[in-house]
Design an enzyme around this catalytic site. Structure first.
Site, PDB file in Angstrom:
ATOM      1  N   LYS A 154       2.879 -15.213   3.629  1.00  0.00           N
ATOM      2  CA  LYS A 154       3.123 -16.027   2.438  1.00  0.00           C
ATOM      3  C   LYS A 154       4.636 -16.187   2.326  1.00  0.00           C
ATOM      4  O   LYS A 154       5.252 -15.916   1.296  1.00  0.00           O
ATOM      5  CB  LYS A 154       2.508 -15.320   1.211  1.00  0.00           C
ATOM      6  N   TYR A 198       0.800  -1.221   0.000  1.00  0.00           N
ATOM      7  CA  TYR A 198       0.000   0.000   0.000  1.00  0.00           C
ATOM      8  C   TYR A 198       0.839   1.281   0.000  1.00  0.00           C
ATOM      9  O   TYR A 198       0.292   2.370  -0.151  1.00  0.00           O
ATOM     10  CB  TYR A 198      -0.945   0.024   1.217  1.00  0.00           C
TER      11      TYR A 198
END
Ligand code: NAD
Ligand code: IPM
Ligand code: MN
Length: 355
Positions: A192, A135
């Site tokens: 992840k 972001y």
């Protein structure tokens, strides 16, 4: 008697402009000692004068208010979404509201699309890092418009940013109880790290280091893909989940689906000791905007979350109880099975909390 809390209100765009007035009506009806000041930041203002956030906007919010209540940003007329980026993501990053707390609770079994899930089975919270990750909008485009075009979107992970959100999650676990009064016990980190090894490695190392300081709290790890599967197969085991900005965004929409949809999900963007910002998880929902059909309960539950953070706990609890009762009585908008409009659902809660 303590002074009234000062609330900045930014309804924003689309259904934000419909659900936030319902939240305000309910806060007024419950008699909370607050003063509201409205800001017109959003697509209309941007289209009128190209201003997204006035020059002293964030400083004013931080200096003059105890909390900020926000609707949603996003308008088909602003294709770039620049105003949402500058207002919403601007508040999160420039005011350093680093902890996005998104509780996931089921008010009534009828709202959950899964079989055999009762309210006691769904009571977890997602703590989303709110200032970093993809972001940050670092990166760029090279050779745009050619067959060789390259787009790079950087993923920012700082030790400071990762550590403080993981610590926030452990502190939250240690100091918050479940709705049934039992203690929270476990922090699960979702990442992840099998594919994104650099960022994942930092999150893994930091998680282990912080966890060592909280020996009474159990720890768990899941890759985000496996977590999504588990959330749908059996969400009972989740307690406190901490994750990065992007995964937190995605899994909280999935989790909202378990609660009855986006119209039921509340959130806070917090920075301890500073004015925090509260907003429903949903967006501006352009296709249903202006039709008096949007569910205001996510915004109303968000208002309750804000009051509780402002130490107005009795008022917050009254609002939550009223929403629960309305859901059980099917006095709701149509997305969760009722026949009320946005305003009428707001009126219903206002009437319940006023009595
Ligand atoms: P959305 O949350 O607006 O809508 C997704 C779906 O949920 C739609 O079917 C919508 O009708 C439904 N829905 C959402 N809120 C509802 C409510 N209160 N009652 C009933 N149904 C509701 O997400 P989207 O369609 O992906 O995005 C629309 C716009 O909102 C985009 O511009 C997006 O960028 C923006 N957005 C803003 C925020 C925010 O400001 N916090 C959050 C998400 C999306
Ligand atoms: C949310 C929204 C925002 C996000 C968008 C509007 C940038 O989806 O608050 O969940 O991705 O954080
Ligand atoms: Mn989202």
């Amino acid at each position: 008697m303590s002074a009234k809390k000062r609330i900045a209100v930014i309804p924003g765009d689309g259904i934000g402009k419909e659900v936030i007035p319902q939240a305000i009506k309910v806060i007024e009806a419950v008699g909370a000692a607050v003063d509201f000041t409205s800001f017109d930041w959003g697509a209309d203002r941007y289209l009128a004068d190209k201003v997204t956030v006035p020059p002293d906007g964030f400083a004013t919010l931080a200096r003059d208010f105890d909390a900020i209540l926000v609707g949603a940003f996003g308008d088909p007329r602003v294709v770039s979404n620049i105003h949402a980026k500058e207002i919403l993501l601007g508040m999160r990053t420039k005011m350093d509201l680093y902890a996005n707390v998104r509780p996931v609770r089921l008010l009534d079994a009828s709202l959950c699309p899964l079989k055999n899930i009762e309210p006691k089975d769904l009571d977890f919270v997602v703590i989303r890092e709110n200032t970093e990750g993809v972001y940050g909008d670092l990166g760029g485009v090279f050779k745009q418009g050619t067959p060789d075009e390259v787009a790079i979107q950087e993923d920012i992970n700082t030790r400071k940013g990762v550590e403080r959100i993981i610590r926030y999650a452990f502190d939250y676990c240690a100091s918050n109880k479940k709705l049934d009064g039992s203690p929270r016990k476990r922090v699960l980190m979702c990442d992840k790290s099998n594919a994104m090894t650099h960022a994942g490695g930092l999150w893994q190392r930091t998680f282990q280091a912080v966890a060592a300081e909280y020996k009474q709290i159990e720890t768990q790890h899941m890759y985000v893909d496996a977590l999504c599967m588990q959330m749908v197969r059996d969400p009972r085991s989740f307690d406190v989940i901490v994750t990065n900005n992007m995964f937190g965004d995605i899994i909280t929409d999935l989790a909202a689906g378990l609660q009855g949809g986006l119209g039921m999900a509340a959130s806070g963007n917090l920075r301890p000791g500073h004015a925090s910002m509260f907003e429903p998880v949903h967006g501006s929902a352009p296709p249903i905007a202006g039709k008096n059909i949007a569910n205001p309960f996510g915004a109303i539950l968000t208002a309750a979350m804000m009051l509780s953070q402002l130490a107005l706990d009795a008022e917050a609890e009254k609002i939550e109880a009223a929403v629960l009762e309305a859901v059980r009585q099917k006095k709701t908008t149509s997305d969760i099975g009722g026949a009320l409009g946005t305003r009428e659902a707001g009126d219903c809660i206002a009437k319940k909390v006023a009595s």
